[in-house]
Design a protein around this motif. Structure first.
Motif, PDB file in Angstrom:
ATOM      1  N   MET A  34       0.863  -1.182   0.000  1.00 60.02           N
ATOM      2  CA  MET A  34       0.000   0.000   0.000  1.00 60.02           C
ATOM      3  C   MET A  34       0.899   1.231   0.000  1.00 60.02           C
ATOM      4  O   MET A  34       1.757   1.385   0.876  1.00 60.02           O
ATOM      5  CB  MET A  34      -0.906   0.018   1.230  1.00 60.02           C
ATOM      6  N   ILE A  35       0.718   2.088  -0.997  1.00 59.67           N
ATOM      7  CA  ILE A  35       1.484   3.318  -1.109  1.00 59.67           C
ATOM      8  C   ILE A  35       0.566   4.476  -0.729  1.00 59.67           C
ATOM      9  O   ILE A  35      -0.591   4.505  -1.140  1.00 59.67           O
ATOM     10  CB  ILE A  35       1.984   3.536  -2.555  1.00 59.67           C
ATOM     11  N   THR A  36       1.063   5.446   0.023  1.00 54.84           N
ATOM     12  CA  THR A  36       0.212   6.586   0.361  1.00 54.84           C
ATOM     13  C   THR A  36       1.021   7.872   0.486  1.00 54.84           C
ATOM     14  O   THR A  36       2.158   7.868   0.977  1.00 54.84           O
ATOM     15  CB  THR A  36      -0.569   6.357   1.663  1.00 54.84           C
ATOM     16  N   ALA A  37       0.409   8.957   0.003  1.00 55.38           N
ATOM     17  CA  ALA A  37       0.964  10.294   0.208  1.00 55.38           C
ATOM     18  C   ALA A  37       0.134  11.069   1.211  1.00 55.38           C
ATOM     19  O   ALA A  37       0.298  12.285   1.346  1.00 55.38           O
ATOM     20  CB  ALA A  37       1.028  11.040  -1.126  1.00 55.38           C
ATOM     21  N   ALA A  38      -0.750  10.372   1.927  1.00 57.19           N
ATOM     22  CA  ALA A  38      -1.521  11.020   2.989  1.00 57.19           C
ATOM     23  C   ALA A  38      -0.583  11.438   4.117  1.00 57.19           C
ATOM     24  O   ALA A  38       0.524  10.907   4.267  1.00 57.19           O
ATOM     25  CB  ALA A  38      -2.590  10.071   3.516  1.00 57.19           C
ATOM     26  N   ASN A  39      -1.022  12.380   4.939  1.00 58.56           N
ATOM     27  CA  ASN A  39      -0.181  12.815   6.051  1.00 58.56           C
ATOM     28  C   ASN A  39      -1.035  13.073   7.287  1.00 58.56           C
ATOM     29  O   ASN A  39      -2.245  12.919   7.289  1.00 58.56           O
ATOM     30  CB  ASN A  39       0.640  14.059   5.662  1.00 58.56           C
ATOM     31  N   ARG A  40      -0.355  13.410   8.351  1.00 59.80           N
ATOM     32  CA  ARG A  40      -0.961  13.763   9.630  1.00 59.80           C
ATOM     33  C   ARG A  40      -1.988  12.714  10.080  1.00 59.80           C
ATOM     34  O   ARG A  40      -1.678  11.521  10.105  1.00 59.80           O
ATOM     35  CB  ARG A  40      -1.563  15.168   9.550  1.00 59.80           C
ATOM     36  N   ASP A  41      -3.162  13.146  10.491  1.00 57.05           N
ATOM     37  CA  ASP A  41      -4.136  12.213  11.059  1.00 57.05           C
ATOM     38  C   ASP A  41      -4.572  11.158  10.052  1.00 57.05           C
ATOM     39  O   ASP A  41      -4.835  10.008  10.423  1.00 57.05           O
ATOM     40  CB  ASP A  41      -5.371  12.982  11.553  1.00 57.05           C
ATOM     41  N   ALA A  42      -4.652  11.539   8.785  1.00 55.13           N
ATOM     42  CA  ALA A  42      -5.046  10.564   7.759  1.00 55.13           C
ATOM     43  C   ALA A  42      -4.027   9.446   7.661  1.00 55.13           C
ATOM     44  O   ALA A  42      -4.387   8.262   7.555  1.00 55.13           O
ATOM     45  CB  ALA A  42      -5.204  11.257   6.407  1.00 55.13           C
ATOM     46  N   LEU A  43      -2.755   9.787   7.729  1.00 53.28           N
ATOM     47  CA  LEU A  43      -1.707   8.768   7.679  1.00 53.28           C
ATOM     48  C   LEU A  43      -1.765   7.868   8.898  1.00 53.28           C
ATOM     49  O   LEU A  43      -1.616   6.641   8.795  1.00 53.28           O
ATOM     50  CB  LEU A  43      -0.332   9.426   7.555  1.00 53.28           C
ATOM     51  N   GLU A  44      -1.967   8.450  10.057  1.00 53.67           N
ATOM     52  CA  GLU A  44      -2.077   7.640  11.277  1.00 53.67           C
ATOM     53  C   GLU A  44      -3.219   6.629  11.152  1.00 53.67           C
ATOM     54  O   GLU A  44      -3.086   5.462  11.540  1.00 53.67           O
ATOM     55  CB  GLU A  44      -2.316   8.555  12.481  1.00 53.67           C
ATOM     56  N   THR A  45      -4.336   7.070  10.623  1.00 56.25           N
ATOM     57  CA  THR A  45      -5.485   6.186  10.458  1.00 56.25           C
ATOM     58  C   THR A  45      -5.172   5.076   9.473  1.00 56.25           C
ATOM     59  O   THR A  45      -5.495   3.898   9.718  1.00 56.25           O
ATOM     60  CB  THR A  45      -6.703   6.980   9.964  1.00 56.25           C
ATOM     61  N   ILE A  46      -4.545   5.406   8.355  1.00 58.61           N
ATOM     62  CA  ILE A  46      -4.187   4.391   7.356  1.00 58.61           C
ATOM     63  C   ILE A  46      -3.240   3.376   7.959  1.00 58.61           C
ATOM     64  O   ILE A  46      -3.380   2.168   7.746  1.00 58.61           O
ATOM     65  CB  ILE A  46      -3.576   5.067   6.116  1.00 58.61           C
ATOM     66  N   ARG A  47      -2.286   3.838   8.754  1.00 51.63           N
ATOM     67  CA  ARG A  47      -1.345   2.906   9.389  1.00 51.63           C
ATOM     68  C   ARG A  47      -2.052   1.995  10.385  1.00 51.63           C
ATOM     69  O   ARG A  47      -1.646   0.844  10.590  1.00 51.63           O
ATOM     70  CB  ARG A  47      -0.222   3.689  10.071  1.00 51.63           C
ATOM     71  N   ASP A  48      -3.107   2.485  11.013  1.00 50.37           N
ATOM     72  CA  ASP A  48      -3.877   1.637  11.923  1.00 50.37           C
ATOM     73  C   ASP A  48      -4.625   0.546  11.164  1.00 50.37           C
ATOM     74  O   ASP A  48      -4.886  -0.531  11.697  1.00 50.37           O
ATOM     75  CB  ASP A  48      -4.886   2.474  12.718  1.00 50.37           C
ATOM     76  N   GLU A  49      -4.982   0.834   9.904  1.00 49.76           N
ATOM     77  CA  GLU A  49      -5.786  -0.083   9.103  1.00 49.76           C
ATOM     78  C   GLU A  49      -4.940  -1.035   8.264  1.00 49.76           C
ATOM     79  O   GLU A  49      -5.428  -2.084   7.850  1.00 49.76           O
ATOM     80  CB  GLU A  49      -6.709   0.719   8.170  1.00 49.76           C
ATOM     81  N   VAL A  50      -3.692  -0.666   7.971  1.00 43.27           N
ATOM     82  CA  VAL A  50      -2.861  -1.406   7.024  1.00 43.27           C
ATOM     83  C   VAL A  50      -1.607  -1.894   7.730  1.00 43.27           C
ATOM     84  O   VAL A  50      -0.998  -1.168   8.513  1.00 43.27           O
ATOM     85  CB  VAL A  50      -2.477  -0.494   5.832  1.00 43.27           C
ATOM     86  N   ASP A  51      -1.219  -3.120   7.430  1.00 37.96           N
ATOM     87  CA  ASP A  51      -0.034  -3.694   8.075  1.00 37.96           C
ATOM     88  C   ASP A  51       1.216  -2.875   7.779  1.00 37.96           C
ATOM     89  O   ASP A  51       1.973  -2.516   8.682  1.00 37.96           O
ATOM     90  CB  ASP A  51       0.173  -5.138   7.602  1.00 37.96           C
ATOM     91  N   THR A  52       1.445  -2.571   6.497  1.00 42.81           N
ATOM     92  CA  THR A  52       2.621  -1.798   6.109  1.00 42.81           C
ATOM     93  C   THR A  52       2.228  -0.784   5.059  1.00 42.81           C
ATOM     94  O   THR A  52       1.667  -1.154   4.019  1.00 42.81           O
ATOM     95  CB  THR A  52       3.727  -2.709   5.540  1.00 42.81           C
ATOM     96  N   ALA A  53       2.509   0.476   5.314  1.00 48.20           N
ATOM     97  CA  ALA A  53       2.237   1.527   4.345  1.00 48.20           C
ATOM     98  C   ALA A  53       3.552   2.172   3.937  1.00 48.20           C
ATOM     99  O   ALA A  53       4.349   2.581   4.789  1.00 48.20           O
ATOM    100  CB  ALA A  53       1.294   2.577   4.938  1.00 48.20           C
ATOM    101  N   ILE A  54       3.809   2.251   2.642  1.00 50.91           N
ATOM    102  CA  ILE A  54       4.980   2.928   2.109  1.00 50.91           C
ATOM    103  C   ILE A  54       4.594   4.389   1.869  1.00 50.91           C
ATOM    104  O   ILE A  54       3.669   4.677   1.111  1.00 50.91           O
ATOM    105  CB  ILE A  54       5.449   2.274   0.797  1.00 50.91           C
TER     106      ILE A  54
END
Length: 470
Positions: free
Chosen positions: A198-218
């Motif tokens: 999973m690749i993401t350019a999200a940041n701040r709270d959105a990134l924290e949420t994605i990391r909670d949902e996904v095992d590994t985020a690049i």
């Protein structure tokens, strides 16, 4: 059946049914229709791209990089500028009228039966099924799917992608996806593949949420900005530096801990540099791509209606920015050009945040509001009041987009800038004023640039990458 008859069948379908849950109208009916066709999506390797802004541009760049590597690539995006066939492309060529007719003839009885029971697939569900059916029939090596809305229950989520991305997360469709950025990010994060990257350019709270949902985020981010994680300043896994505009190209550097590449973008703006970082990270995860193929792909990726310069005296730009964040990006990109007065032509849909969009477009000296030919278009009188309240611009009301474009250009000096903005629908109508067509397959770079060859792009590989470890 004629093509126009098939198109009428598609557009007679529901756009969105508020009485049905997202799951019911995103996944279940899409799965049912695919099952009717023998589950073609199970035979198509897919990459899924979600995000509030940038997902279409990212999909376009990824498709072009994969094409440069020799793959046959399907691309599914939305909405379209002129013809629904633009949404489904294979190797830069829109789906044929014959294929659309064949599909509708194949599913017409099914659609009628489901409609009689009140469970007909929506327009987007049916288009998604058509795309996957066509990609299977043409045996593409890879399909790039742009998510329509959210992620968890979007029709494209019938696939289990090889890789996925969330480009960005801002407040949007709050009546459907949630009231907060975190709720929206949680919905978008569900495109993450089982066991895939999973690749993401999200940041701040959105990134924290994605990391909670996904095992590994690049993570991908511009080096002039940082990612806020656990209250610390964090360096993204993939770093992108936007070095400014060179003519009508953007100069960028993309790097990780072991690799660095200088390239140029046909799509202008710092935000497009971030999108390019996401596209490159995805490409290196799923295919063997060389530095030269990446450079060529980024330089040849063109996305009509996204900061599209159609004239230079006066400077005329078409940009489909349709929310506050994308309007801010447009103004930021425009700041690299020199011009005197900024003249806006604005047509916005009624469900958008008009006031915040107007604030983002505040540098305008003159604003001409209009109504695109779409039932969702906001009344021009309403937009005029909003821009009059939120900006110091002189306001003009026009009945339609073509009149607004014509009058703005007539009143402009050769050193002014005319920016058509607010929705893809406004941009689509404006493009017709310049004779542009979105159904023409893009020519190669030499046909559309100043003539310089991609060999002048410097690449600095620091180790022999296997193309998969971004």
């Amino acid at each position: 059946m004629e093509y126009q008859d098939a198109v009428e069948v598609l557009f007679d379908l529901h756009q969105f049914d508020p009485d049905r849950s997202l799951e019911e109208q995103g996944l279940k009916e899409t799965e049912n229709l695919l099952r009717e066709l023998g589950n073609p999506h199970d035979r198509v390797p897919c990459i899924q791209i979600a995000g509030s802004n940038g997902k279409g541009s990212t999909a376009c760049m990824l498709k072009r990089i994969l094409r440069e590597s020799g793959l046959d690539v399907g691309l599914y995006t939305s909405p379209h500028l002129e013809d629904v066939r633009e949404r489904i492309q294979i190797n830069d060529i829109p789906i044929s009228e014959e294929s659309v007719v064949s599909f509708i003839e194949r599913v017409l009885d099914y659609l009628r039966d489901r409609s009689a029971s009140g469970l007909s697939p929506t327009f987007f569900e049916t288009l998604t099924t058509l795309a996957l059916w066509e990609f299977d029939r043409k045996d593409v090596d890879m399909a790039v799917l742009e998510v329509g809305l959210g992620g968890r229950y979007d029709a494209t989520s019938v696939v289990n992608p090889l890789a996925a991305a969330v480009t960005s997360v801002t407040k949007e469709h709050t009546d459907i996806l949630g009231e907060t950025v975190c709720e929206i990010a949680r919905e978008k994060a569900q495109v993450a593949p089982d066991g895939g990257p999973m690749i993401t350019a999200a940041n701040r709270d959105a990134l924290e949420t994605i990391r909670d949902e996904v095992d590994t985020a690049i993570t991908v981010g511009r080096v002039e900005s940082t990612v806020d994680h656990d209250k610390n300043r964090e360096t993204p896994d993939i770093r992108v530096a936007y070095k400014g505009r060179i003519g009508l190209e953007g100069a960028i550097t993309i790097s990780d801990d072991d690799w660095s590449l200088d390239a140029r973008l046909a799509l202008l703006g710092p935000h497009q540099a971030t999108n390019a970082g996401v596209a490159v990270a995805l490409a290196r995860q799923v295919a063997e791509v060389s530095d030269r193929q990446i450079c060529s792909g980024l330089r040849n990726a063109r996305w009509p209606g996204r900061f599209e310069v159609v004239d230079q005296e006066p400077l005329v730009v078409l940009d489909s920015a349709h929310n506050p964040a994308s309007c801010e990006q447009t103004i930021e990109t425009l700041s690299s050009f020199e011009y005197d007065a900024l003249r806006l032509v604005v047509g916005i849909m009624s469900d958008k945040d008009h006031q915040e969009m107007a604030l983002a477009l505040d540098p305008a000296n003159y604003v001409t509001v209009c109504e695109p030919e779409n039932p969702r278009s906001e009344d021009a009188d309403v937009l005029a009041a909003v821009f009059d309240e939120q900006t110091d611009a002189s306001i003009t009301i026009c009945s339609d987009v073509s009149e607004a474009v014509s009058k703005s250009i007539e009143r402009a000096n050769s050193s002014d800038c005319v920016l058509i903005v607010g929705s893809l629908f406004a941009v689509a109508e404006a493009r017709r004023c310049f004779g542009s067509s979105s159904l023409i397959a893009p020519a190669n770079y030499a046909d559309q640039s100043s003539g310089s060859d991609s060999s002048d792009i410097e690449s600095r590989p620091q180790h022999a990458s296997d193309g998969r470890n971004a």
